[in-house]
Design an enzyme around this catalytic site. Sequence first.
Site, PDB file in Angstrom:
ATOM      1  N   HIS A 184     -11.778  12.746   1.765  1.00 49.20           N
ATOM      2  CA  HIS A 184     -11.925  11.227   2.168  1.00 49.20           C
ATOM      3  C   HIS A 184     -11.787  11.011   3.662  1.00 49.20           C
ATOM      4  CE1 HIS A 184     -11.633   6.804   1.745  1.00 49.20           C
ATOM      5  NE2 HIS A 184     -10.425   6.732   2.289  1.00 49.20           N
ATOM      6  N   LEU A 241     -15.634   5.799  -4.014  1.00 43.24           N
ATOM      7  CA  LEU A 241     -14.143   5.565  -3.851  1.00 43.24           C
ATOM      8  C   LEU A 241     -13.801   4.318  -4.589  1.00 43.24           C
ATOM      9  CD1 LEU A 241     -11.475   5.888  -1.997  1.00 43.24           C
ATOM     10  CD2 LEU A 241     -12.520   4.201  -0.469  1.00 43.24           C
ATOM     11  N   HIS A 293      -8.581  11.714  -1.276  1.00 45.38           N
ATOM     12  CA  HIS A 293      -8.204  10.514  -1.722  1.00 45.38           C
ATOM     13  C   HIS A 293      -8.004  10.738  -3.102  1.00 45.38           C
ATOM     14  CE1 HIS A 293      -8.051   6.528  -2.782  1.00 45.38           C
ATOM     15  NE2 HIS A 293      -8.004   5.916  -1.593  1.00 45.38           N
ATOM     16  N   GLN A 320      -7.948  14.647   4.597  1.00 44.44           N
ATOM     17  CA  GLN A 320      -7.249  13.648   3.340  1.00 44.44           C
ATOM     18  C   GLN A 320      -8.228  13.564   2.093  1.00 44.44           C
ATOM     19  OE1 GLN A 320      -6.687   9.315   3.323  1.00 44.44           O
ATOM     20  NE2 GLN A 320      -4.902  10.116   3.599  1.00 44.44           N
ATOM     21  N   ARG A 326      -0.747   9.411  -0.156  1.00 38.29           N
ATOM     22  CA  ARG A 326      -1.975  10.090  -0.975  1.00 38.29           C
ATOM     23  C   ARG A 326      -2.086  11.407  -1.179  1.00 38.29           C
ATOM     24  NH1 ARG A 326      -6.826   6.414   2.326  1.00 38.29           N
ATOM     25  NH2 ARG A 326      -6.343   4.480   1.313  1.00 38.29           N
ATOM     26  N   PHE A 335       0.856  -1.291   0.064  1.00 37.14           N
ATOM     27  CA  PHE A 335       0.070  -0.012   0.022  1.00 37.14           C
ATOM     28  C   PHE A 335       0.840   1.396   0.051  1.00 37.14           C
ATOM     29  CE2 PHE A 335      -4.432   0.637   1.306  1.00 37.14           C
ATOM     30  CZ  PHE A 335      -5.169  -0.080   0.304  1.00 37.14           C
ATOM     31  N   GLU A 364      -7.274   2.376  -3.080  1.00 38.89           N
ATOM     32  CA  GLU A 364      -5.764   2.481  -3.144  1.00 38.89           C
ATOM     33  C   GLU A 364      -5.206   0.924  -3.593  1.00 38.89           C
ATOM     34  OE1 GLU A 364      -3.904   5.103  -0.656  1.00 38.89           O
ATOM     35  OE2 GLU A 364      -2.132   3.513  -0.306  1.00 38.89           O
ATOM     36  N   ARG A 422      -2.849  10.518   6.523  1.00 39.28           N
ATOM     37  CA  ARG A 422      -2.948   9.144   6.978  1.00 39.28           C
ATOM     38  C   ARG A 422      -2.501   8.258   5.802  1.00 39.28           C
ATOM     39  NH1 ARG A 422      -6.586   5.227   5.938  1.00 39.28           N
ATOM     40  NH2 ARG A 422      -8.393   6.618   5.042  1.00 39.28           N
TER      41      ARG A 422
END
Lengths: 612, 293
Positions: A346, A245, A235, A233, A281, A113, A248, A381
């Site tokens: 997000h 969404l 996204h 954040q 991100r 990730f 990721e 994050r």
Amino acid sequence: MYEHDVIVVGAGGAGLRAAIAAHEAGSDVAIVSKLHPVRSHTGAAEGGINAALQEGDDWELHAYDTMKGSDYLGDAPAVETLAQDAPEDTMRLEHWGMPFSREEDGRVSQRPFGGLSYPRTTYAGAETGHHLLHTMYEQVVKRGIQVYDEWYVMELATSDEDEPNDRSCHGVVAYDVQSGNVEGFKANDGVILATGGPGQAFDHTTNAVSCTGDGHAMAYRAGAPLEDMEFIQFHPTSLPSTGVLISEGVRGEGGILYNSEGERFMFEHGYANNSGELASRDVVARAELTEVNEGRGVDDEYVHLDMRHLGEERILDRLENILHLAEDFEGVDGLVEPMPVKPGQHYAMGGIEVDENGQTCVDGLYAAGECACVSVHGGNRLGGNALPELIVFGKRAGRHAAGEDLGEPQIRTGYGDDVEDETETELPVQPGDAGLDTSSGVAADGGVAADAQGIVERKVEQARTRVDTLMDRDDGVQHAEIRQKLQNAMTDYVNVFRTEEGVKKALRIIRECREEYQNVYVDDPSRTFNTDLQQTIETRNLIDVAETIALGALVRDEFRGAHWRKEHQERKDDEWLKHTLISWNDGQPDIFYRPVILEGQDKTYEPKERSY
Amino acid sequence: MSTQQQQPEEPQSQEAPEDPEMRGAESPVDEKEKQGGDIDQQTTPEDELEGETVHIKVFRYDPEVEGKQEPRFDDFHVPFEKGMTVLDAVMYARDTYDSSLTFRHSCRQAVCGSDAFFVNGKQRLGCKTQIADLEQPIRIEPLPHQEVVKDLVVDMDHFYDQMHTVEPYFQDEDTPNPADLEEQRQSPENREKIKMSSRCIWCGACMSSCNIAAGDNDYLGPAAINKAYKFAMDDREGEEIKEHRLRILEQEHGVWRCQTQFSCTEVCPKDIPLTEHIQELKREAVKKNLKFW
């Protein structure tokens, strides 16, 4: 009046985990939620749960990645607690039957990730949150924990001492959505807020319609400061038309971002020469918008995310849910064409200021999950770090509220001798109470301090009056109009790219929304399932929360993590290794700062340049 | 508290012009319901709808508001936008024309399961049903066979009760100590086996579509049986507990009630092969020599 030892507000991942923990510690715990638990927005999380499970990985690497990802605004005691507890708590989910994706040898799968130095994101297809939510609800059913679903918590029942640090919380006031009855819930040992994010403060968001920052606003008005609210954040991969969404996980599995000229811009335009699409991100979101702003966007709006080269078999195995989302909400077949994506609001890194045990500065008031700020995520994050936060800190809050000793916290909360007052920034308008609305979280009636029961009863009376006032008014302005104006202001001016003038403009519009809200009315005369009333109350919460986001964005004149300021293009470690705290102060918001804690149990996390 | 909406009566105070598609009290099953299928037969290409308005007819009922105590349909004309869903349309109508229009909704992406409605005679999730795929005027009603609380909101308590009846939680007291970081092994094939069953979002569309559930209030229903399937087929649970689960399922109001009409499978918004799962559990019960009803 209902009475329990511990009341958990909200039934997403953090709330359910907190309730299970409190129950296991022997507490009589009840969950009060405006949604039935399985409707909670945790169910929409797709990617996974970061946990150092494998040999070759360890919690210290997870902590290091998280601290770097936070742009050195995470507090080390919180970050290390997360990294240390995540493996065991993830395993516990497996033991509760959560259907994780599997390797050939039968062990749980993990994948790479963004921002991670090791593939430690544990997942269940591209619908990890759905499985996590249902698995935990199953455990709540198993234990027979009382759930008051479709009860909307309006206010906290908090005592009214002058200093928030001297106050205590004794319960909540909620109304039964189905009948419209307003009732008190007395909590003998603690109230845990687990109400999720405030995404509905923005127009383009991946968050559910229910994510209205209720817990943020209630705790704020009760005296607990909101921390680092400017860190929102965005996204990088949400569908342009709906904000839905796209995980990721697509990039984790090898998905590639292209601009309208077919360039793999993350590399070709030098945004992240090492990690490319798997940079943090905030980095990817800014890269995408820069491409669009410089004329290389598709339809001047978005970029393309291509996963076709992964092959049908791998996509169906690991990302099948993504195919459904792209088809159902954008009409695109991800097997034959690239998917349009753009940044969408997000996640809120900030939230209600708590310590490692989930406690706020108000005695008996806890918060966990997205509504809380421990602070694990700091300025940004990492993907896969939200779900472990829910289970680790939900568990800790539940245990602590139930009376277990988790040790002395290292993180301090509330106004104290270690904070620094904000003195420099000139505000364009006076924030806070517009004068007419009386819905403060504090039971201030000038009377003698009542006992716990009296405090709850008094708050119930105030809430009933408030509902009657909203229902009795025959004309004025409706919440939908105010909410849309607020959402547009936030998406226009407090988005990925922020300017001083823009943020000031947003603050002025928020002030207008607040003034208009004085004339808000509920048109639906019914007490039965009155969503008009509920949304009207939610809108007030959104105004309070949006204002703290904009205030934080104005005072923090640097560029750190997700917070980018046009006039201040550098991270200012000399000045800004500190958290922004905003306290309601009975309607006259105060801004102050608390230094970030970079000293971990064995080492200090020295701020380094953050490159991917 | 509410009115039973077995089949909506012809509304008496209907403001809408006469609707040829409207079901009469005499003909409780309309043509579309029989046809089933994913989309209506006659639909309008999306680009032809650009700039047009969409005509929706929404069921209204409120037990305590004058004029709404008798169920009726209200007409709304909503400007069409590309990609517009049924949920988008009712949200627009509520936010623009009538803030008392009431329905559950939250995630807008087919995972919270709040917004199952009866749209043009079929159970569908509002958020994943494209307006362009539907014949107009679009009739939007609450899920049949459940008590209506108000407008499109139905009482879900019976559905939840049935879900809870099948002991919907993993049962194995013999799990490792989490601190040892040792998981229970599960083959990818076994995980694949339970994958579809694990996708259920508790929307209630299947239960509402099921004739057996309509006639037998104690029938566990497709969603609850599917939930039990998820656990019964998961190799991580032992044989003993599997047999216990089959005993719950093979009772009078369990799997044998299913008459394989496939209506639940047809309406499931997550494409779960519910009827197949029920049949498989029947076979398992026979194999275990459990009582045959």
